[in-house]
Design an enzyme around this catalytic site. Structure first.
Site, PDB file in Angstrom:
ATOM      1  N   LEU A  12      23.563 -10.622  -9.060  1.00 63.02           N
ATOM      2  CA  LEU A  12      22.288 -11.203  -9.473  1.00 63.02           C
ATOM      3  C   LEU A  12      22.577 -12.364 -10.421  1.00 63.02           C
ATOM      4  O   LEU A  12      22.997 -12.154 -11.556  1.00 63.02           O
ATOM      5  CB  LEU A  12      21.415 -10.158 -10.177  1.00 63.02           C
ATOM      6  CG  LEU A  12      21.197  -8.837  -9.430  1.00 63.02           C
ATOM      7  CD1 LEU A  12      20.257  -7.933 -10.231  1.00 63.02           C
ATOM      8  CD2 LEU A  12      20.650  -9.081  -8.036  1.00 63.02           C
ATOM      9  N   LYS A 207      24.793  -9.076 -30.427  1.00 56.05           N
ATOM     10  CA  LYS A 207      26.149  -8.536 -30.291  1.00 56.05           C
ATOM     11  C   LYS A 207      26.467  -7.560 -31.418  1.00 56.05           C
ATOM     12  O   LYS A 207      27.137  -6.543 -31.203  1.00 56.05           O
ATOM     13  CB  LYS A 207      27.154  -9.690 -30.264  1.00 56.05           C
ATOM     14  CG  LYS A 207      27.000 -10.589 -29.039  1.00 56.05           C
ATOM     15  CD  LYS A 207      27.839 -11.846 -29.149  1.00 56.05           C
ATOM     16  CE  LYS A 207      27.662 -12.735 -27.933  1.00 56.05           C
ATOM     17  NZ  LYS A 207      28.386 -14.023 -28.047  1.00 56.05           N
TER      18      LYS A 207
END
Length: 430
Positions: A12, A207
Site C-alpha cells: 500500500l 517516535k
C-alpha cells in the site's frame, strides 16, 4: 528447503519507500525465498494515481482499490506505507480481518492507536511489525523488544529526526540562522515543502511514544509526550552552547523515574556536552542511546530516513512476518504489563540554560538570584555582559523540576528590571 507455494504481499503506497521495497523484493527475490523458506510474490500495489509510470512494478499489479486488494483473501502480508491516520487505519484493520499480517512504517498511527492495532492483530492471530517507524534502517525496536526483553531499560535518549539534526548541525558548523539552514535542508531534500511535522517536533514525539511504550512495557500515547520544536533556536543559543562545551540537538528522551513508579516522554531541543556520543551525530543521521541495568549503555547509529534505508527495515519485518506465516507462529505482540503512569513534564528533573535581557545596573543580578531561590532552583553558573545600559545574564542551573523552572521564568518576566527572557534550553546528557 524452499516451499513451492509463494507468500503473497500487498503493498500500500509506492512512493519513496514503497518503490524501494518493490525493487528490493524483485532484485533480492532468490535470497528472500531462501531466508524465508518460500518465494515472496508481490500480488498488488495500491496507489492514488495508478496511471503514473512506476519503474520496476508491472502495470497489471497497480490498482487504486486499496480496500479491494487488502480484502482479496489470498494476501499473506500487507505492507502499509501510506502514512497518516486514515485510510491507513481502516486498511490495516481490514488486513487483519482478512487474516493477513501487517508491516508498517506509520509512526503517527502507532503513536495514536497502537494498543488498538496490537489488540486487533492478536485477535486475528496476525503479526504487526513496525521497525521502520522509528530511526529508518537502524535496528532499534527489535533489540528493545527482544534482545533487551530480560533487562530493565531505564532511559532512552536519542536523535530520531534527521531533518532537525541537519538544520542544527548547519547552524553550528556554518553559523547560519534557523531560516537559512532550513532553506538548505529543503533544497537538499531533507525537509518537506511543509516542514512542520519535523521542525515542530511532531515526528520525533510520535517516535518517542513508540520507544517509551516498548522500553517501559507501558502504553504511551502521543498526547503523553511533551513536545517542543527547534523553530525558536537561535544562533545565540548555539554560541552559548559552544561556550559551555556543548552542542544543541533535538532530543527524544524517555525515562523511568528513580523510584521506578512512573515514566516520562519528551521531545525538545537541549544542550549536550561535546563528549557525549550523541554530540558527534552530524548531518541527517539518527542515533539512540539506551541505558539498561544489565546491558549498561548501548548506542544505535545510522541513516534515519530515505527510501533505501527505510526499505531495508521494512524488508526485515517482511521476512519475519513471512517466516511466521510459513511456520504457523507469531512474533512478539504488545507488552504493556507494567502499565506505569506517564508523569507530566512539570515533574521532570533536569538542568537549564536561561538567557535574560536586563537593565545594566547594580543589584539586578541579586534580584534575579532571589527569584531563582524563591522557586527552589539552585544556580550553578552566571555569565553577565553589558553595554549602554543593557545587559544579558546567562544562568545555568543545577537540577530542578520543570515546574519550578516555569514558575521562575514567569516571575522573572514580571520584573521591571528584566526586559525579556531571550531563551530557555535544557541541559542533558551529563
Amino acid at each position: 528447503m524452499v516451499s513451492d507455494r509463494p507468500l503473497k504481499v500487498a503493498l500500500l503506497g509506492c512512493g519513496v519507500v514503497g518503490s524501494q521495497v518493490a525493487r528490493l523484493m524483485t532484485t533480492h527475490a532468490d535470497d528472500l525465498a531462501a531466508r524465508i523458506g518460500a518465494p515472496v510474490e508481490l500480488a498488488g500495489v495500491a496507489v492514488r494515481r495508478p496511471a503514473k509510470a512506476r519503474g520496476g512494478v508491472a502495470p497489471h499489479l497497480v490498482t487504486s482499490d486499496a480496500a479491494g486488494l487488502v480484502g482479496r483473501g489470498d494476501i499473506d502480508v500487507v505492507v502499509e506505507l501510506i502514512g497518516g491516520i486514515e485510510p491507513a487505519r481502516g486498511l490495516i484493520n481490514a488486513a487483519f480481518d482478512a487474516g493477513a499480517s501487517v508491516v508498517t512504517a506509520n509512526k503517527a498511527l502507532l503513536a495514536q492507536d497502537g494498543p488498538a492495532l496490537h489488540a486487533a492483530a492478536e485477535e486475528h492471530g496476525a503479526d504487526l511489525y513496525f521497525e521502520a517507524a522509528v530511526a529508518g534502517a537502524i535496528p532499534l525496536l527489535r533489540p528493545l523488544r527482544e534482545s533487551l526483553a530480560g533487562d530493565k531499560v531505564n532511559r532512552v535518549l536519542g536523535i530520531v529526526n534527521g531533518t532537525t539534526n541537519f538544520i542544527l548541525d548547519r547552524m553550528e558548523s556554518s553559523g547560519a540562522g534557523y531560516g537559512e539552514a532550513l532553506e538548505e535542508a529543503t533544497a537538499l531534500g531533507y525537509a518537506e515543502a511543509d516542514p512542520t511535522a519535523d521542525v515542530e517536533g511532531f515526528d520525533a514525539a510520535a517516535k518517542a511514544a513508540i520507544l517509551a511504550g516498548i522500553a517501559f512495557h507501558t502504553r504511551v500515547r502521543l498526547d503523553d509526550v511533551h513536545r517542543e520544536g527547534i523553530t525558536e533556536v537561535t544562533a545565540a543559543d548555539i554560541a552559548s552552547a559552544r561556550k559551555m562545551g556543548c552542542t544543541v540537538k533535538l532530543l527524544a528522551i524517555c525515562e523511568r523515574a528513580e523510584d521506578g513508579r512512573s515514566v516520562t516522554a519528551r521531545v525538545h531541543p537541549a544542550m549536550i556536552p561535546l563528549g557525549h556520543p550523541l554530540a558527534s551525530v552530524r548531518e541527517a543521521y539518527n542515533a539512540v542511546f539506551v541505558e539498561a541495568d544489565a546491558a549498561g549503555q548501548l548506542m544505535f547509529y545510522g541513516p534515519g530516513a530515505g527510501g533505501a534505508p527505510t526499505a531495508s527495515a521494512v524488508l526485515g519485518d517482511l521476512v519475519a512476518a513471512c517466516r511466521n506465516k510459513l511456520g504457523g507462529g507469531r512474533g512478539p505482540g504488545e507488552s504493556a504489563y507494567a502499565a506505569l503512569p506517564v508523569s507530566p513534564m512539570g515533574e521532570v528533573v533536569t538542568r537549564y540554560h536561561i538567557s535574560l535581557d536586563v537593565v545594566d545596573k547594580p543589584g539586578v543580578l541579586a534580584q534575579c538570584a532571589t527569584v531563582f531561590a524563591d522557586h527552589g532552583v539552585s544556580i550553578d553558573t552566571v555569565r553577565q555582559t553589558g553595554k549602554d545600559g543593557e545587559a544579558q545574564l546567562v544562568v545555568v542551573t543545577h537540577r530542578a523540576p520543570d515546574a519550578a523552572l516555569s514558575g521562575t521564568v514567569e516571575a522573572l518576566r514580571r520584573m521591571d528590571t528584566v526586559h525579556g527572557v531571550a531563551s530557555i534550553m535544557r541541559v542533558e546528557g551529563e
